[in-house]
Design a protein around this motif. Sequence first.
Motif, PDB file in Angstrom:
ATOM      1  N   ALA A 123      19.297   5.508 -77.676  1.00 20.72           N
ATOM      2  CA  ALA A 123      18.320   6.330 -78.380  1.00 20.72           C
ATOM      3  C   ALA A 123      17.003   5.595 -78.623  1.00 20.72           C
ATOM      4  O   ALA A 123      16.018   6.209 -79.033  1.00 20.72           O
ATOM      5  CB  ALA A 123      18.894   6.788 -79.725  1.00 20.72           C
ATOM      6  N   GLN A 124      16.987   4.292 -78.337  1.00 24.52           N
ATOM      7  CA  GLN A 124      15.768   3.513 -78.535  1.00 24.52           C
ATOM      8  C   GLN A 124      14.867   3.638 -77.306  1.00 24.52           C
ATOM      9  O   GLN A 124      15.244   4.207 -76.284  1.00 24.52           O
ATOM     10  CB  GLN A 124      16.116   2.046 -78.804  1.00 24.52           C
ATOM     11  N   ALA A 125      13.667   3.069 -77.412  1.00 22.40           N
ATOM     12  CA  ALA A 125      12.709   3.150 -76.307  1.00 22.40           C
ATOM     13  C   ALA A 125      13.228   2.344 -75.120  1.00 22.40           C
ATOM     14  O   ALA A 125      13.372   1.134 -75.217  1.00 22.40           O
ATOM     15  CB  ALA A 125      11.357   2.608 -76.754  1.00 22.40           C
ATOM     16  N   PRO A 126      13.521   2.984 -73.979  1.00 18.68           N
ATOM     17  CA  PRO A 126      14.141   2.281 -72.844  1.00 18.68           C
ATOM     18  C   PRO A 126      13.328   1.112 -72.317  1.00 18.68           C
ATOM     19  O   PRO A 126      13.885   0.083 -71.945  1.00 18.68           O
ATOM     20  CB  PRO A 126      14.283   3.379 -71.783  1.00 18.68           C
ATOM     21  N   LEU A 127      12.001   1.238 -72.264  1.00 21.79           N
ATOM     22  CA  LEU A 127      11.181   0.158 -71.717  1.00 21.79           C
ATOM     23  C   LEU A 127      11.281  -1.087 -72.579  1.00 21.79           C
ATOM     24  O   LEU A 127      11.415  -2.203 -72.075  1.00 21.79           O
ATOM     25  CB  LEU A 127       9.721   0.612 -71.603  1.00 21.79           C
ATOM     26  N   ASP A 153       3.559  -8.011 -71.393  1.00 21.24           N
ATOM     27  CA  ASP A 153       4.525  -6.917 -71.497  1.00 21.24           C
ATOM     28  C   ASP A 153       4.196  -6.010 -72.679  1.00 21.24           C
ATOM     29  O   ASP A 153       4.339  -4.789 -72.601  1.00 21.24           O
ATOM     30  CB  ASP A 153       5.944  -7.476 -71.654  1.00 21.24           C
ATOM     31  N   LEU A 154       3.774  -6.619 -73.786  1.00 23.61           N
ATOM     32  CA  LEU A 154       3.427  -5.820 -74.958  1.00 23.61           C
ATOM     33  C   LEU A 154       2.230  -4.929 -74.660  1.00 23.61           C
ATOM     34  O   LEU A 154       2.198  -3.757 -75.042  1.00 23.61           O
ATOM     35  CB  LEU A 154       3.139  -6.731 -76.149  1.00 23.61           C
ATOM     36  N   GLN A 155       1.245  -5.487 -73.959  1.00 24.97           N
ATOM     37  CA  GLN A 155       0.073  -4.690 -73.596  1.00 24.97           C
ATOM     38  C   GLN A 155       0.464  -3.519 -72.702  1.00 24.97           C
ATOM     39  O   GLN A 155      -0.067  -2.414 -72.839  1.00 24.97           O
ATOM     40  CB  GLN A 155      -0.956  -5.579 -72.902  1.00 24.97           C
ATOM     41  N   SER A 156       1.415  -3.754 -71.780  1.00 22.48           N
ATOM     42  CA  SER A 156       1.898  -2.675 -70.920  1.00 22.48           C
ATOM     43  C   SER A 156       2.593  -1.599 -71.739  1.00 22.48           C
ATOM     44  O   SER A 156       2.367  -0.397 -71.531  1.00 22.48           O
ATOM     45  CB  SER A 156       2.849  -3.239 -69.869  1.00 22.48           C
ATOM     46  N   LEU A 157       3.442  -2.025 -72.681  1.00 20.10           N
ATOM     47  CA  LEU A 157       4.142  -1.063 -73.522  1.00 20.10           C
ATOM     48  C   LEU A 157       3.182  -0.239 -74.372  1.00 20.10           C
ATOM     49  O   LEU A 157       3.429   0.944 -74.631  1.00 20.10           O
ATOM     50  CB  LEU A 157       5.134  -1.789 -74.440  1.00 20.10           C
ATOM     51  N   MET A 158       2.094  -0.854 -74.794  1.00 17.52           N
ATOM     52  CA  MET A 158       1.136  -0.145 -75.650  1.00 17.52           C
ATOM     53  C   MET A 158       0.450   0.996 -74.908  1.00 17.52           C
ATOM     54  O   MET A 158      -0.140   1.877 -75.540  1.00 17.52           O
ATOM     55  CB  MET A 158       0.087  -1.127 -76.185  1.00 17.52           C
ATOM     56  N   GLN A 159       0.542   0.995 -73.568  1.00 17.50           N
ATOM     57  CA  GLN A 159      -0.045   2.080 -72.784  1.00 17.50           C
ATOM     58  C   GLN A 159       0.971   3.169 -72.444  1.00 17.50           C
ATOM     59  O   GLN A 159       0.633   4.155 -71.796  1.00 17.50           O
ATOM     60  CB  GLN A 159      -0.616   1.512 -71.473  1.00 17.50           C
ATOM     61  N   SER A 160       2.209   3.003 -72.885  1.00 16.59           N
ATOM     62  CA  SER A 160       3.270   3.927 -72.492  1.00 16.59           C
ATOM     63  C   SER A 160       3.291   5.179 -73.367  1.00 16.59           C
ATOM     64  O   SER A 160       2.789   5.182 -74.498  1.00 16.59           O
ATOM     65  CB  SER A 160       4.635   3.237 -72.570  1.00 16.59           C
ATOM     66  N   GLU A 161       3.914   6.217 -72.828  1.00 14.87           N
ATOM     67  CA  GLU A 161       4.120   7.436 -73.610  1.00 14.87           C
ATOM     68  C   GLU A 161       5.078   7.177 -74.766  1.00 14.87           C
ATOM     69  O   GLU A 161       4.952   7.774 -75.838  1.00 14.87           O
ATOM     70  CB  GLU A 161       4.677   8.546 -72.714  1.00 14.87           C
ATOM     71  N   ASP A 162       6.046   6.277 -74.542  1.00 13.54           N
ATOM     72  CA  ASP A 162       7.054   6.030 -75.566  1.00 13.54           C
ATOM     73  C   ASP A 162       6.461   5.423 -76.830  1.00 13.54           C
ATOM     74  O   ASP A 162       6.902   5.729 -77.936  1.00 13.54           O
ATOM     75  CB  ASP A 162       8.154   5.114 -75.013  1.00 13.54           C
ATOM     76  N   ILE A 163       5.464   4.535 -76.704  1.00 15.18           N
ATOM     77  CA  ILE A 163       4.883   3.932 -77.900  1.00 15.18           C
ATOM     78  C   ILE A 163       4.142   4.991 -78.706  1.00 15.18           C
ATOM     79  O   ILE A 163       4.182   5.006 -79.941  1.00 15.18           O
ATOM     80  CB  ILE A 163       3.955   2.748 -77.546  1.00 15.18           C
ATOM     81  N   LYS A 164       3.504   5.930 -78.011  1.00 17.44           N
ATOM     82  CA  LYS A 164       2.824   7.028 -78.704  1.00 17.44           C
ATOM     83  C   LYS A 164       3.841   7.906 -79.436  1.00 17.44           C
ATOM     84  O   LYS A 164       3.606   8.330 -80.567  1.00 17.44           O
ATOM     85  CB  LYS A 164       2.008   7.854 -77.711  1.00 17.44           C
ATOM     86  N   GLU A 165       4.970   8.180 -78.750  1.00 14.66           N
ATOM     87  CA  GLU A 165       6.019   8.980 -79.366  1.00 14.66           C
ATOM     88  C   GLU A 165       6.622   8.252 -80.568  1.00 14.66           C
ATOM     89  O   GLU A 165       6.917   8.859 -81.599  1.00 14.66           O
ATOM     90  CB  GLU A 165       7.110   9.293 -78.336  1.00 14.66           C
ATOM     91  N   GLY A 166       6.815   6.923 -80.430  1.00 11.09           N
ATOM     92  CA  GLY A 166       7.369   6.151 -81.533  1.00 11.09           C
ATOM     93  C   GLY A 166       6.491   6.194 -82.769  1.00 11.09           C
ATOM     94  O   GLY A 166       6.969   6.369 -83.894  1.00 11.09           O
ATOM     95  N   ILE A 167       5.198   6.058 -82.566  1.00 11.39           N
ATOM     96  CA  ILE A 167       4.260   6.096 -83.691  1.00 11.39           C
ATOM     97  C   ILE A 167       4.202   7.496 -84.292  1.00 11.39           C
ATOM     98  O   ILE A 167       4.214   7.670 -85.516  1.00 11.39           O
ATOM     99  CB  ILE A 167       2.861   5.645 -83.224  1.00 11.39           C
ATOM    100  N   GLN A 168       4.165   8.516 -83.422  1.00  9.33           N
ATOM    101  CA  GLN A 168       4.098   9.888 -83.914  1.00  9.33           C
ATOM    102  C   GLN A 168       5.355  10.266 -84.686  1.00  9.33           C
ATOM    103  O   GLN A 168       5.285  10.949 -85.714  1.00  9.33           O
ATOM    104  CB  GLN A 168       3.889  10.860 -82.742  1.00  9.33           C
ATOM    105  N   SER A 169       6.521   9.809 -84.209  1.00  7.71           N
ATOM    106  CA  SER A 169       7.769  10.113 -84.919  1.00  7.71           C
ATOM    107  C   SER A 169       7.792   9.443 -86.287  1.00  7.71           C
ATOM    108  O   SER A 169       8.340   9.985 -87.251  1.00  7.71           O
ATOM    109  CB  SER A 169       8.974   9.673 -84.092  1.00  7.71           C
ATOM    110  N   PHE A 170       7.187   8.250 -86.374  1.00  2.00           N
ATOM    111  CA  PHE A 170       7.090   7.568 -87.668  1.00  2.00           C
ATOM    112  C   PHE A 170       6.214   8.363 -88.629  1.00  2.00           C
ATOM    113  O   PHE A 170       6.561   8.564 -89.803  1.00  2.00           O
ATOM    114  CB  PHE A 170       6.528   6.159 -87.475  1.00  2.00           C
ATOM    115  N   ILE A 171       5.093   8.828 -88.105  1.00  2.00           N
ATOM    116  CA  ILE A 171       4.175   9.609 -88.943  1.00  2.00           C
ATOM    117  C   ILE A 171       4.844  10.895 -89.426  1.00  2.00           C
ATOM    118  O   ILE A 171       4.715  11.289 -90.580  1.00  2.00           O
ATOM    119  CB  ILE A 171       2.888   9.933 -88.154  1.00  2.00           C
TER     120      ILE A 171
END
Length: 252
Positions: A200-204, A224-242
């Motif tokens: 259920a966690q972010a696969p990347l 790697d962190l910079q790459s992850l910051m461009q992913s859809e999953d990081i946006k979803e993670g932040i939005q789900s937190f909000i």
Amino acid sequence: MDQEGQVTTERHDHVLLIGLDRVAKRNAFDRPMLNALGLAYSELERDDDLRCGVLFAHGDHFTAGLELTQFASTLGQFDYPEGAIDPLGLTDPHLTKPMICAVQGICLTIGIELMLAADIRIAASNARFAQIEIKRGLFPFGGATIRFVRETGWGNAMRYLLTGDEFNAAEALRIGFVQEVVEPGQQLARATELAQTVAAQAPLGVRLAVTEGEKAAIQRFLPDLQSLMQSEDIKEGIQSFIERRQANFKGR
């Protein structure tokens, strides 16, 4: 005629259950079962919809180890079929997705090394472990000489690598070889539960966390962190937190 070893696979959402099946021989590894295990790991690795694996065994025992008569001429060189992934993680290609082990009963030699190659280990309270190669004039050649020390510390590892003595589930928990001990019959359910949580966690992020050694991971941390910051999953993670909800990760 001896039962030829098989490996079962069963999908539970994003989790692949991989079962050793040579019950009549206490799941001792013959070549067909080891080859089938490598192909099952490959299925997990190559299917983008699968995010975590669970390795378990049918019957009362995890494995009685290698059937040495089938491997005596090529010890340490298993020659997996084309497309297979080494489940011991010693040769390329490697599994880059998390693996959780659920064990019960007897677990010898390669069984311990498969566990050490995994990420999380759950044992039934009736589990019995022994790295008995030293009693056969060998030393462990599936990774235990490196990983046992890493996982349990030098003294704990040498205690069992140099004697071949048996140890139980309580001792395995004490030295950090397993992470949880459960009642017999509950090990697969508990491992599957953990696998569902991991899936259920972010696969990347999960894959990057488990595939690199310490030095390489440090060197790749910022890229790697910079790459992850461009992913859809990081946006979803932040939005789900909000929005105070569970995230729905896509692996993109």
